[in-house]
Design an enzyme around this catalytic site. Structure first.
Site, PDB file in Angstrom:
ATOM      1  N   TYR A 222     -13.772  50.759  21.443  1.00 53.74           N
ATOM      2  CA  TYR A 222     -13.987  50.852  20.703  1.00 53.74           C
ATOM      3  C   TYR A 222     -13.669  52.811  19.706  1.00 53.74           C
ATOM      4  O   TYR A 222     -13.405  53.389  21.372  1.00 53.74           O
ATOM      5  CB  TYR A 222     -15.357  51.712  21.813  1.00 53.74           C
ATOM      6  CG  TYR A 222     -16.046  50.400  22.059  1.00 53.74           C
ATOM      7  CD1 TYR A 222     -17.417  49.339  20.961  1.00 53.74           C
ATOM      8  CD2 TYR A 222     -15.907  49.413  22.975  1.00 53.74           C
ATOM      9  CE1 TYR A 222     -17.875  48.230  21.484  1.00 53.74           C
ATOM     10  CE2 TYR A 222     -16.447  48.224  23.326  1.00 53.74           C
ATOM     11  CZ  TYR A 222     -17.312  47.791  22.150  1.00 53.74           C
ATOM     12  OH  TYR A 222     -18.059  46.351  22.907  1.00 53.74           O
TER      13      TYR A 222
ATOM     14  N   HIS B 162      -9.319  39.729  28.788  1.00 54.44           N
ATOM     15  CA  HIS B 162      -8.725  41.176  28.925  1.00 54.44           C
ATOM     16  C   HIS B 162      -9.975  41.848  29.628  1.00 54.44           C
ATOM     17  O   HIS B 162     -10.614  41.550  30.462  1.00 54.44           O
ATOM     18  CB  HIS B 162      -8.660  42.176  27.768  1.00 54.44           C
ATOM     19  CG  HIS B 162      -9.637  41.895  26.334  1.00 54.44           C
ATOM     20  ND1 HIS B 162     -10.334  42.938  25.524  1.00 54.44           N
ATOM     21  CD2 HIS B 162     -10.716  41.162  26.792  1.00 54.44           C
ATOM     22  CE1 HIS B 162     -10.981  42.521  25.326  1.00 54.44           C
ATOM     23  NE2 HIS B 162     -11.825  40.694  25.491  1.00 54.44           N
TER      24      HIS B 162
ATOM     25  N   LYS C   9     -23.474  41.736  23.713  1.00 56.92           N
ATOM     26  CA  LYS C   9     -24.815  41.045  24.801  1.00 56.92           C
ATOM     27  C   LYS C   9     -25.559  40.027  24.606  1.00 56.92           C
ATOM     28  O   LYS C   9     -25.532  38.815  24.743  1.00 56.92           O
ATOM     29  CB  LYS C   9     -25.362  42.028  25.062  1.00 56.92           C
ATOM     30  CG  LYS C   9     -25.521  42.884  26.288  1.00 56.92           C
ATOM     31  CD  LYS C   9     -24.863  42.229  27.658  1.00 56.92           C
ATOM     32  CE  LYS C   9     -24.191  43.067  28.250  1.00 56.92           C
ATOM     33  NZ  LYS C   9     -22.590  42.662  29.299  1.00 56.92           N
TER      34      LYS C   9
ATOM     35  N   PRO D  88     -25.192  44.835  18.411  1.00 54.02           N
ATOM     36  CA  PRO D  88     -23.930  43.971  19.085  1.00 54.02           C
ATOM     37  C   PRO D  88     -22.827  45.284  19.429  1.00 54.02           C
ATOM     38  O   PRO D  88     -22.012  44.821  20.155  1.00 54.02           O
ATOM     39  CB  PRO D  88     -22.760  43.604  17.558  1.00 54.02           C
ATOM     40  CG  PRO D  88     -23.693  44.739  16.305  1.00 54.02           C
ATOM     41  CD  PRO D  88     -25.125  45.284  17.193  1.00 54.02           C
TER      42      PRO D  88
ATOM     43  N   TYR E 286     -21.175  46.372  31.773  1.00 52.96           N
ATOM     44  CA  TYR E 286     -20.621  45.497  30.573  1.00 52.96           C
ATOM     45  C   TYR E 286     -19.664  43.298  30.310  1.00 52.96           C
ATOM     46  O   TYR E 286     -20.376  42.847  30.152  1.00 52.96           O
ATOM     47  CB  TYR E 286     -19.138  45.848  29.307  1.00 52.96           C
ATOM     48  CG  TYR E 286     -19.074  45.409  29.153  1.00 52.96           C
ATOM     49  CD1 TYR E 286     -19.343  46.560  26.997  1.00 52.96           C
ATOM     50  CD2 TYR E 286     -17.335  44.741  28.482  1.00 52.96           C
ATOM     51  CE1 TYR E 286     -18.870  45.754  26.266  1.00 52.96           C
ATOM     52  CE2 TYR E 286     -17.355  44.592  27.383  1.00 52.96           C
ATOM     53  CZ  TYR E 286     -17.887  45.241  26.360  1.00 52.96           C
ATOM     54  OH  TYR E 286     -17.175  44.960  25.382  1.00 52.96           O
TER      55      TYR E 286
HETATM   56  P1  RFL Z   1     -27.827  31.762  16.026  1.00 51.17           P
HETATM   57  O1  RFL Z   1     -27.301  31.502  16.356  1.00 51.17           O
HETATM   58  O2  RFL Z   1     -29.455  33.130  15.258  1.00 51.17           O
HETATM   59  O3  RFL Z   1     -28.626  30.631  15.678  1.00 51.17           O
HETATM   60  C1  RFL Z   1     -30.139  30.274  14.987  1.00 51.17           C
HETATM   61  C2  RFL Z   1     -30.529  28.797  14.235  1.00 51.17           C
HETATM   62  O4  RFL Z   1     -31.786  27.959  13.689  1.00 51.17           O
HETATM   63  C3  RFL Z   1     -31.273  28.241  12.967  1.00 51.17           C
HETATM   64  N1  RFL Z   1     -33.148  28.351  12.439  1.00 51.17           N
HETATM   65  C4  RFL Z   1     -33.481  27.070  12.264  1.00 51.17           C
HETATM   66  N2  RFL Z   1     -33.530  26.016  12.187  1.00 51.17           N
HETATM   67  C5  RFL Z   1     -34.936  24.906  11.983  1.00 51.17           C
HETATM   68  N3  RFL Z   1     -35.534  25.302  11.957  1.00 51.17           N
HETATM   69  C6  RFL Z   1     -36.287  26.733  11.725  1.00 51.17           C
HETATM   70  N4  RFL Z   1     -37.680  27.381  11.019  1.00 51.17           N
HETATM   71  C7  RFL Z   1     -34.854  27.678  11.520  1.00 51.17           C
HETATM   72  N5  RFL Z   1     -34.608  28.940  11.668  1.00 51.17           N
HETATM   73  C8  RFL Z   1     -33.647  29.090  11.797  1.00 51.17           C
HETATM   74  C9  RFL Z   1     -30.280  29.042  12.464  1.00 51.17           C
HETATM   75  O5  RFL Z   1     -30.280  28.216  11.050  1.00 51.17           O
HETATM   76  C10 RFL Z   1     -29.763  28.840  13.503  1.00 51.17           C
HETATM   77  O6  RFL Z   1     -28.386  28.137  13.031  1.00 51.17           O
HETATM   78  O7  RFL Z   1     -29.117  32.568  17.895  1.00 51.17           O
HETATM   79  P2  RFL Z   1     -29.042  31.989  18.853  1.00 51.17           P
HETATM   80  O8  RFL Z   1     -28.494  30.521  18.887  1.00 51.17           O
HETATM   81  O9  RFL Z   1     -30.007  32.291  19.860  1.00 51.17           O
HETATM   82  O10 RFL Z   1     -27.381  33.060  19.654  1.00 51.17           O
HETATM   83  C11 RFL Z   1     -27.633  34.389  19.528  1.00 51.17           C
HETATM   84  C12 RFL Z   1     -26.022  34.621  18.872  1.00 51.17           C
HETATM   85  O11 RFL Z   1     -25.641  34.338  17.651  1.00 51.17           O
HETATM   86  C13 RFL Z   1     -26.533  36.505  18.414  1.00 51.17           C
HETATM   87  O12 RFL Z   1     -26.716  36.894  19.706  1.00 51.17           O
HETATM   88  C14 RFL Z   1     -24.702  36.814  18.534  1.00 51.17           C
HETATM   89  O13 RFL Z   1     -24.733  36.476  17.369  1.00 51.17           O
HETATM   90  C15 RFL Z   1     -24.859  38.651  18.757  1.00 51.17           C
HETATM   91  N6  RFL Z   1     -23.756  39.093  18.669  1.00 51.17           N
HETATM   92  C16 RFL Z   1     -22.695  39.221  19.883  1.00 51.17           C
HETATM   93  N7  RFL Z   1     -23.098  38.730  20.764  1.00 51.17           N
HETATM   94  C17 RFL Z   1     -22.351  38.853  22.068  1.00 51.17           C
HETATM   95  O14 RFL Z   1     -22.541  38.084  23.322  1.00 51.17           O
HETATM   96  N8  RFL Z   1     -20.882  39.745  21.808  1.00 51.17           N
HETATM   97  C18 RFL Z   1     -20.623  39.667  20.991  1.00 51.17           C
HETATM   98  O15 RFL Z   1     -19.315  40.185  20.865  1.00 51.17           O
HETATM   99  C19 RFL Z   1     -21.142  39.865  20.032  1.00 51.17           C
HETATM  100  N9  RFL Z   1     -21.591  40.095  18.577  1.00 51.17           N
HETATM  101  C20 RFL Z   1     -23.725  38.913  17.488  1.00 51.17           C
HETATM  102  C21 RFL Z   1     -21.702  40.195  17.228  1.00 51.17           C
HETATM  103  C22 RFL Z   1     -24.388  39.778  15.678  1.00 51.17           C
HETATM  104  C23 RFL Z   1     -23.623  40.150  14.357  1.00 51.17           C
HETATM  105  N10 RFL Z   1     -23.896  40.227  14.229  1.00 51.17           N
HETATM  106  C24 RFL Z   1     -24.230  39.390  12.713  1.00 51.17           C
HETATM  107  C25 RFL Z   1     -25.639  40.240  13.595  1.00 51.17           C
HETATM  108  C26 RFL Z   1     -21.570  40.790  16.203  1.00 51.17           C
HETATM  109  C27 RFL Z   1     -22.183  40.590  14.938  1.00 51.17           C
HETATM  110  C28 RFL Z   1     -21.624  41.341  13.980  1.00 51.17           C
HETATM  111  C1  PHB Z   2     -16.672  40.873  18.413  1.00 50.28           C
HETATM  112  O1  PHB Z   2     -14.806  40.459  18.192  1.00 50.28           O
HETATM  113  O2  PHB Z   2     -17.085  40.892  16.986  1.00 50.28           O
HETATM  114  C2  PHB Z   2     -17.456  42.222  18.970  1.00 50.28           C
HETATM  115  C3  PHB Z   2     -17.018  42.628  19.694  1.00 50.28           C
HETATM  116  C4  PHB Z   2     -17.588  44.212  20.600  1.00 50.28           C
HETATM  117  C5  PHB Z   2     -18.198  44.724  20.266  1.00 50.28           C
HETATM  118  C6  PHB Z   2     -19.345  43.174  18.856  1.00 50.28           C
HETATM  119  C7  PHB Z   2     -18.682  42.555  18.274  1.00 50.28           C
HETATM  120  O3  PHB Z   2     -18.906  45.081  20.841  1.00 50.28           O
END
Ligand code: RFL
Ligand code: PHB
Length: 396
Positions: free
Chosen positions: A208, A72, A304, A300, A391
């Site tokens: 949003y 998109h 990013k 979030p 973005y």
């Molecule tokens: P992760 O995904 O947290 O993975 C880290 C892994 O390490 C493990 N771990 C360990 N392993 C061994 N020994 C230990 N002591 C350990 N401690 C932890 C964990 O179990 C896990 O499997 O980090 P990583 O790989 O750096 O990835 C980062 C992303 O997951 C995170 O930045 C995104 O999900 C953030 N985020 C979003 N990012 C985007 O780019 N676009 C989005 O639309 C977006 N939406 C979001 C999001 C994060 C959200 N939450 C829940 C915080 C929406 C939400 C709601």
């Molecule tokens: C999502 O689809 O989970 C999402 C989309 C946009 C955001 C954060 C999360 O800014």
């Protein structure tokens, strides 16, 4: 055991790094605290920058994304309860984004790891890093016990040349850098997001909403899977948010024309995430290199977090590959290179969070200033281009 690179964490950062290193013929072992099913059950990111899309394609991970992802090119912001400001990212900066869930990317990465017979140790307890400032670091953990901590675990040890700390915000890698050598920058926001997944057709656009009742967001995963969020107090739990309340609140924060298009249904997942900005500097210490959420967290709002993790992994993989071939330069510059991009995304996410949320104690003055910024954004092609450029993601 011995390997070239020990990777802590099998989330997107750790498994993408493993994938890229495997293609360069560099030995590595991934060590993860949780089970594979647990990692795959976490519902997180949904929007990919175009650079992330191209990176996944370049390393042979784009097939399912290109089939099932939704491309998109508009960022839509509802405000004053009635107007929708729509920024066309192709018109403004010539780029698009992709809606494709982090869970799917993680499945694609695990499938690729299975196909190459990769070593991922799941359910590793008590992971510890040693001798990071020598040229012979090592990692120990206990295995054989359950991750609930039952007795009977055996201590394992992995000797390596480098350690990649990809273990997320609550991991052990960042904590292994002595406090006196690490500087942390943090901003905690006075609210969270409650998010749900529902098996209903999503709105066709990413929307949003800035509303007097608080922020709302409509996103998507697939033609029959929607993702929605609303801003909530930090003290709330999911029990405070039965589905009916969630839908009423979401629809109440959208313009009527958009609310009428939303198809409601039972939630299949529901969770609350607090909003936080955090950066740890430097992103390296001796032979340890941090990537992804282990080094930084963004709220979030700007979508990013995952994209930054992918950028870190690109820089780090180049550094590790060069170092393994005898050129230490790019790895020595890794922390500075990565942090330049990190702060760009941290600043953007902080700015967008401020623009779109209602803050407790927000004054009438703050309110007018926020409305003026939205008005300016709705009127100015230059302001829209500046937002769209960040973005969709700046070049690496
Ligand atoms: P992760 O995904 O947290 O993975 C880290 C892994 O390490 C493990 N771990 C360990 N392993 C061994 N020994 C230990 N002591 C350990 N401690 C932890 C964990 O179990 C896990 O499997 O980090 P990583 O790989 O750096 O990835 C980062 C992303 O997951 C995170 O930045 C995104 O999900 C953030 N985020 C979003 N990012 C985007 O780019 N676009 C989005 O639309 C977006 N939406 C979001 C999001 C994060 C959200 N939450 C829940 C915080 C929406 C939400 C709601
Ligand atoms: C999502 O689809 O989970 C999402 C989309 C946009 C955001 C954060 C999360 O800014």
């Amino acid at each position: 055991m011995r390997t070239q690179v020990a990777i802590i964490g099998a989330g997107p950062a750790g498994t993408l790094l493993a994938h890229i290193l495997a293609q360069a013929g560099i030995e590595h072992v991934v060590i993860e605290r949780q089970s594979r099913d647990h990692v795959l059950s976490r519902i997180r990111a949904g929007v990919l920058e175009w650079g992330t899309v191209e990176t996944l394609r370049r390393y042979g991970l784009g097939e399912r994304m290109d089939r099932d992802g939704h491309v998109h090119n508009t960022i839509n912001i509802a405000w004053r309860g009635e107007e929708v400001l729509s920024i066309d990212t192709v018109d403004r900066v010539g780029k698009r984004m992709m809606a494709y869930g982090q869970t799917n990317i993680q499945e694609d990465l695990y499938r690729a790891a299975d196909e190459r017979g990769a070593a991922i140790v799941f359910e590793a307890d008590d992971v510890a890093l040693h001798d990071l400032t020598t040229d012979h670091p090592s990692v120990t953990w206990s295995s054989g016990g359950s991750s609930g901590g039952s007795a009977g675990g055996r201590t394992e040890r992995l000797d390596c040349d480098y350690v990649a700390g990809c273990d997320g915000f609550h991991g052990v890698a960042r904590q292994s850098i002595p406090a006196g050598l690490r500087r942390e920058f943090e901003k905690v926001y006075p609210f969270g997001w409650i998010g749900i997944l529902s098996e209903t057709p999503p709105l066709p656009i990413l929307l949003y909403a800035n509303h007097e009742r608080g922020f709302g967001l409509c996103s998507m995963r697939s033609p029959m899977l929607s993702r929605y969020y609303v801003q909530c107090p930090l003290t709330d739990t999911v029990d405070d948010w039965p589905d009916d309340r969630f839908w009423t609140e979401l629809l109440g924060r959208l313009p009527r024309s958009q609310a009428e298009q939303i198809v409601t249904g039972p939630s299949i997942e529901k969770s609350i995430a607090p909003l936080r900005s955090f950066v740890a500097e430097p992103m390296s210490h001796g032979r340890l290199f941090l990537a992804g959420d282990a080094a930084h967290i963004v709220p979030p709002t700007g979508a990013k977090g995952l994209n930054l993790a992918v950028a870190d992994v690109l820089y780090l993989s180049h550094g590790l590959i060069a170092a393994c071939k005898g050129d230490p330069g790019p790895l020595e510059r890794y922390s500075d290179t990565a942090l330049r991009r990190v702060w760009g995304s941290v600043r953007f996410s902080w700015w967008l969070t401020g623009l779109l949320h209602r803050f407790p104690g927000q004054t009438d003055f703050d309110q007018r200033a926020q409305e003026q910024e939205l008005y300016h954004l709705s009127q100015s092609a230059l302001a829209q281009a500046a937002m769209a450029e960040q973005y969709v993601g700046l070049p690496y």
